[in-house]
Design a protein around this motif. Sequence first.
Motif, PDB file in Angstrom:
ATOM      1  N   SER A 153       0.828  -1.209   0.000  1.00  0.00           N
ATOM      2  CA  SER A 153       0.000   0.000   0.000  1.00  0.00           C
ATOM      3  C   SER A 153       0.860   1.257   0.000  1.00  0.00           C
ATOM      4  O   SER A 153       1.869   1.327   0.703  1.00  0.00           O
ATOM      5  CB  SER A 153      -0.922   0.021   1.219  1.00  0.00           C
ATOM      6  OG  SER A 153      -1.833  -1.052   1.169  1.00  0.00           O
ATOM      7  N   GLU A 206      -5.014  -2.482 -12.322  1.00  0.00           N
ATOM      8  CA  GLU A 206      -5.096  -3.595 -11.372  1.00  0.00           C
ATOM      9  C   GLU A 206      -4.585  -3.158 -10.005  1.00  0.00           C
ATOM     10  O   GLU A 206      -3.540  -3.598  -9.551  1.00  0.00           O
ATOM     11  CB  GLU A 206      -4.286  -4.811 -11.837  1.00  0.00           C
ATOM     12  CG  GLU A 206      -4.617  -5.296 -13.207  1.00  0.00           C
ATOM     13  CD  GLU A 206      -3.639  -4.768 -14.246  1.00  0.00           C
ATOM     14  OE1 GLU A 206      -2.844  -3.860 -13.961  1.00  0.00           O
ATOM     15  OE2 GLU A 206      -3.689  -5.278 -15.371  1.00  0.00           O
ATOM     16  N   PHE A 207      -5.316  -2.261  -9.362  1.00  0.00           N
ATOM     17  CA  PHE A 207      -4.999  -1.821  -8.013  1.00  0.00           C
ATOM     18  C   PHE A 207      -6.280  -1.288  -7.379  1.00  0.00           C
ATOM     19  O   PHE A 207      -7.268  -1.056  -8.064  1.00  0.00           O
ATOM     20  CB  PHE A 207      -3.894  -0.753  -8.008  1.00  0.00           C
ATOM     21  CG  PHE A 207      -4.181   0.458  -8.852  1.00  0.00           C
ATOM     22  CD1 PHE A 207      -4.846   1.558  -8.316  1.00  0.00           C
ATOM     23  CD2 PHE A 207      -3.783   0.501 -10.172  1.00  0.00           C
ATOM     24  CE1 PHE A 207      -5.107   2.675  -9.101  1.00  0.00           C
ATOM     25  CE2 PHE A 207      -4.041   1.606 -10.970  1.00  0.00           C
ATOM     26  CZ  PHE A 207      -4.699   2.697 -10.428  1.00  0.00           C
ATOM     27  N   GLN A 208      -6.236  -1.121  -6.097  1.00  0.00           N
ATOM     28  CA  GLN A 208      -7.407  -0.628  -5.357  1.00  0.00           C
ATOM     29  C   GLN A 208      -7.068   0.739  -4.788  1.00  0.00           C
ATOM     30  O   GLN A 208      -5.964   0.963  -4.298  1.00  0.00           O
ATOM     31  CB  GLN A 208      -7.738  -1.589  -4.227  1.00  0.00           C
ATOM     32  CG  GLN A 208      -8.889  -1.134  -3.355  1.00  0.00           C
ATOM     33  CD  GLN A 208      -9.218  -2.160  -2.296  1.00  0.00           C
ATOM     34  OE1 GLN A 208      -9.194  -3.350  -2.561  1.00  0.00           O
ATOM     35  NE2 GLN A 208      -9.524  -1.694  -1.102  1.00  0.00           N
ATOM     36  N   ASP A 268      -8.433   3.634  -2.007  1.00  0.00           N
ATOM     37  CA  ASP A 268      -9.334   3.919  -0.889  1.00  0.00           C
ATOM     38  C   ASP A 268      -9.108   5.346  -0.418  1.00  0.00           C
ATOM     39  O   ASP A 268      -7.970   5.833  -0.412  1.00  0.00           O
ATOM     40  CB  ASP A 268      -9.068   2.958   0.275  1.00  0.00           C
ATOM     41  CG  ASP A 268      -9.409   1.525  -0.076  1.00  0.00           C
ATOM     42  OD1 ASP A 268     -10.585   1.263  -0.390  1.00  0.00           O
ATOM     43  OD2 ASP A 268      -8.498   0.685  -0.048  1.00  0.00           O
ATOM     44  N   PHE A 303      -3.287   3.689  -2.371  1.00  0.00           N
ATOM     45  CA  PHE A 303      -3.260   2.781  -3.510  1.00  0.00           C
ATOM     46  C   PHE A 303      -2.710   1.450  -3.014  1.00  0.00           C
ATOM     47  O   PHE A 303      -1.634   1.423  -2.418  1.00  0.00           O
ATOM     48  CB  PHE A 303      -2.347   3.316  -4.614  1.00  0.00           C
ATOM     49  CG  PHE A 303      -2.922   4.468  -5.391  1.00  0.00           C
ATOM     50  CD1 PHE A 303      -3.044   4.372  -6.765  1.00  0.00           C
ATOM     51  CD2 PHE A 303      -3.325   5.630  -4.765  1.00  0.00           C
ATOM     52  CE1 PHE A 303      -3.565   5.433  -7.501  1.00  0.00           C
ATOM     53  CE2 PHE A 303      -3.842   6.691  -5.488  1.00  0.00           C
ATOM     54  CZ  PHE A 303      -3.975   6.597  -6.858  1.00  0.00           C
ATOM     55  N   THR A 304      -3.428   0.347  -3.266  1.00  0.00           N
ATOM     56  CA  THR A 304      -2.958  -0.971  -2.851  1.00  0.00           C
ATOM     57  C   THR A 304      -2.791  -1.853  -4.080  1.00  0.00           C
ATOM     58  O   THR A 304      -3.705  -1.988  -4.898  1.00  0.00           O
ATOM     59  CB  THR A 304      -3.930  -1.625  -1.848  1.00  0.00           C
ATOM     60  OG1 THR A 304      -4.064  -0.751  -0.713  1.00  0.00           O
ATOM     61  CG2 THR A 304      -3.416  -2.980  -1.381  1.00  0.00           C
ATOM     62  N   TYR A 305      -1.593  -2.419  -4.187  1.00  0.00           N
ATOM     63  CA  TYR A 305      -1.221  -3.279  -5.314  1.00  0.00           C
ATOM     64  C   TYR A 305      -1.008  -4.698  -4.814  1.00  0.00           C
ATOM     65  O   TYR A 305      -0.544  -4.900  -3.695  1.00  0.00           O
ATOM     66  CB  TYR A 305       0.082  -2.785  -5.962  1.00  0.00           C
ATOM     67  CG  TYR A 305      -0.023  -1.397  -6.520  1.00  0.00           C
ATOM     68  CD1 TYR A 305      -0.298  -1.197  -7.864  1.00  0.00           C
ATOM     69  CD2 TYR A 305       0.147  -0.284  -5.706  1.00  0.00           C
ATOM     70  CE1 TYR A 305      -0.397   0.077  -8.389  1.00  0.00           C
ATOM     71  CE2 TYR A 305       0.047   1.000  -6.220  1.00  0.00           C
ATOM     72  CZ  TYR A 305      -0.231   1.174  -7.565  1.00  0.00           C
ATOM     73  OH  TYR A 305      -0.329   2.445  -8.066  1.00  0.00           O
ATOM     74  N   SER A 306      -1.302  -5.678  -5.644  1.00  0.00           N
ATOM     75  CA  SER A 306      -1.068  -7.081  -5.315  1.00  0.00           C
ATOM     76  C   SER A 306       0.188  -7.542  -6.049  1.00  0.00           C
ATOM     77  O   SER A 306       0.183  -7.684  -7.273  1.00  0.00           O
ATOM     78  CB  SER A 306      -2.255  -7.944  -5.742  1.00  0.00           C
ATOM     79  OG  SER A 306      -3.403  -7.564  -5.018  1.00  0.00           O
TER      80      SER A 306
END
Length: 134
Positions: free
Chosen positions: A60, A91-93, A95, A104-107
């Motif tokens: 994150s 391809e990220f979230q 919030d 920004f949250t990446y997998s």
Amino acid sequence: TSSEPWSVVFREAMAGHLSIGVQRGELERAYPPRIHVASTGDAAFQIPMAMDSSGVLPISISGVDSPATGKYLWHWKSDIASWEGLGLNGEFQVDREEDSSFVFTYSFQLENLQGSGLQSFAFSAETPPTPPPT
């Protein structure tokens, strides 16, 4: 990787002891990693990882001033001496935080590691300088 049932639990417990090096920005949490951007709105950091890791590591980036920043998380691929953009296709979230900043949250797919040791990451609008800062 070990097939012993305790090895999964042990690796997960040890993950909380990551020694993350931050070159730009500020470490908010070691596991799962959460980095607050620098005043310039970007970040650079290194995470130690073992090659036998598997699964997904959420990374994150907090303190981002806009969800449409045009910045991405980059990972240094030492085997080809090049940066790889993560989330370039959305391809990220994202919030919204209470202070109206964004996270920004990446997998990050651990199976994609090309070697163990320090893995370099950067959050920026442009491809970071080559090689990564240490």
